[in-house]
Design a protein around this motif. Structure first.
Motif, short mmCIF file in Angstrom:
data_model
loop_
_atom_site.label_atom_id
_atom_site.label_comp_id
_atom_site.label_asym_id
_atom_site.label_seq_id
_atom_site.Cartn_x
_atom_site.Cartn_y
_atom_site.Cartn_z
N VAL A 50 13.51 14.19 7.74
CA VAL A 50 13.61 14.97 6.46
C VAL A 50 14.97 15.33 6.03
CG1 VAL A 50 13.63 17.19 7.52
CG2 VAL A 50 12.51 16.99 5.32
N SER A 51 15.02 15.03 4.58
CA SER A 51 16.37 15.56 3.96
C SER A 51 16.21 16.55 2.96
CB SER A 51 16.85 14.22 3.31
OG SER A 51 17.06 13.21 4.00
N GLY B 287 0.75 -1.41 0.04
CA GLY B 287 0.04 -0.05 -0.09
C GLY B 287 1.01 1.31 -0.02
N GLY B 288 2.08 1.15 -0.48
CA GLY B 288 2.80 2.53 -0.79
C GLY B 288 3.96 2.45 0.59
N ASN B 289 3.79 1.72 1.36
CA ASN B 289 4.77 1.57 2.50
C ASN B 289 5.70 0.42 2.30
OD1 ASN B 289 2.92 3.40 4.27
ND2 ASN B 289 1.86 1.72 4.27
N SER B 290 6.85 0.77 2.82
CA SER B 290 8.05 -0.15 2.83
C SER B 290 7.80 -0.80 4.17
CB SER B 290 9.22 0.47 2.53
OG SER B 290 10.45 -0.32 2.91
N ARG C 197 6.94 5.36 5.53
CA ARG C 197 6.10 5.95 4.57
C ARG C 197 6.73 7.12 4.26
NH1 ARG C 197 1.17 4.72 1.88
NH2 ARG C 197 0.17 6.87 1.13
N ALA C 198 6.71 7.27 2.76
CA ALA C 198 7.27 8.47 2.33
C ALA C 198 6.19 9.55 2.25
CB ALA C 198 7.97 8.34 0.93
#
Length: 300
Positions: free
Chosen positions: A298-299, A236-239, A265-266
């Motif tokens: 955050v990067s 579902g879009g999560n690693s 989650r991005a």
């Protein structure tokens, strides 16, 4: 005339500033573990002029502690085809050591015919070292010799399985160590295995496959061995990553089995939210522990 000269001087200085090659990058993260919050950030400032660069990497913690330091400060350049690096810098993370900067050193490296040569001299007890590396039949190999120790690394792929080996032989008592990792991807799932053996004190750091084993309820100690396997996939879009880690403790009745579930989650704007659940199960019941780590990073 004087006014024209003044205008020309100001314009020249502004042009110089505008043309300066300076870049700033970094990352920051906030963690919430067991009702306690912490924040840390890293910032890297790089100035470049021709073939020469100067890099300053800062480590910043939210508690304004003494750990707010310049973690790396070094300069790189090229002289007659030889790359030169002077200062303090991190050697890179791995399964056998912490990714920290050591004492001030100078490094010179060059290559010919696919063979890379490196010579390094440290100010303090690290002494000098010579390293040769290259690739043979798709396998990356390296050998590093120091006054009282040597290192061998090998990395390659066999039948789609990525393999890596690292071994350190040290004349100092209880200082030998080795690690092995293997990863394989199939049908969107990445399978992994890692093991590390160390005769000395806890060399397995938070930068490794095993995570921050120094912060466990029963931290790794001298002579402990560790191995683990894991699988990662996208849901579902999560690693989503699951890891099982087993620590063979030198102390009787204190072996540990650790299960981890990591969901990443991005979010928008380069922000990432990560949830890590860790369940420590030790032969000694009083050393059992469960932790939930919520991290926003955050990067930039």
């Amino acid at each position: 005339m004087k006014k024209q000269l003044l205008i020309a001087a100001v314009a020249a200085s502004m042009t110089s500033v505008a043309m300066a090659d300076i870049s700033i990058s970094g990352s920051s993260k906030v963690n919430a573990v067991g009702g306690e919050y912490s924040m840390e950030a890293d910032m890297t400032i790089t100035g470049k002029s021709g073939d020469t660069s100067v890099v300053a990497a800062l480590g910043l913690d939210g508690d304004n502690s003494a750990s707010n330091i310049v973690e790396q400060l070094y300069a790189t350049s090229s002289v007659a085809g030889v790359s030169v690096k002077v200062g303090t810098w991190k050697s890179g993370k791995g399964e056998l050591g912490k990714n920290v900067a050591g004492d001030t050193r100078i490094s010179a490296s060059t290559s010919f015919g696919g063979i890379n040569l490196n010579y390094e001299d440290r100010n303090l007890a690290g002494g000098t070292s010579t390293k040769i590396s290259g690739e043979i039949a798709g396998v990356a190999l390296s050998y590093k010799a120091k006054a009282t120790s040597s290192e061998i690394t090998a990395a390659g792929s066999v039948a789609g399985v990525a393999l890596a080996f690292h071994n350190v032989d040290d004349d100092t008592a209880d200082s030998d160590k080795s690690s092995f990792t293997a990863t394989y991807e199939t049908n969107g799932v990445t399978l992994s295995y890692a093991q590390a053996d160390a005769d000395g004190s806890a060399v397995i750091s938070g930068d490794s496959y095993f995570g921050n084993v120094a912060a466990l309820k029963n931290p790794m100690a001298a002579g402990d061995d560790v191995q683990g396997f894991g699988l990662s996939t996208s849901v579902g879009g999560n690693s989503v990553t699951f890891k099982h880690i087993a620590i063979d403790d030198v102390t009787a009745s204190q072996d540990s089995d650790i299960n981890k579930i990591i969901v990443t989650r991005a979010l928008a704007g380069g922000t990432t939210f990560e949830v890590t659940y860790t369940d420590e199960d030790n032969e000694t019941a009083s050393l059992d522990q469960e932790t939930l780590d919520l991290e926003l990073s955050v990067s930039f």
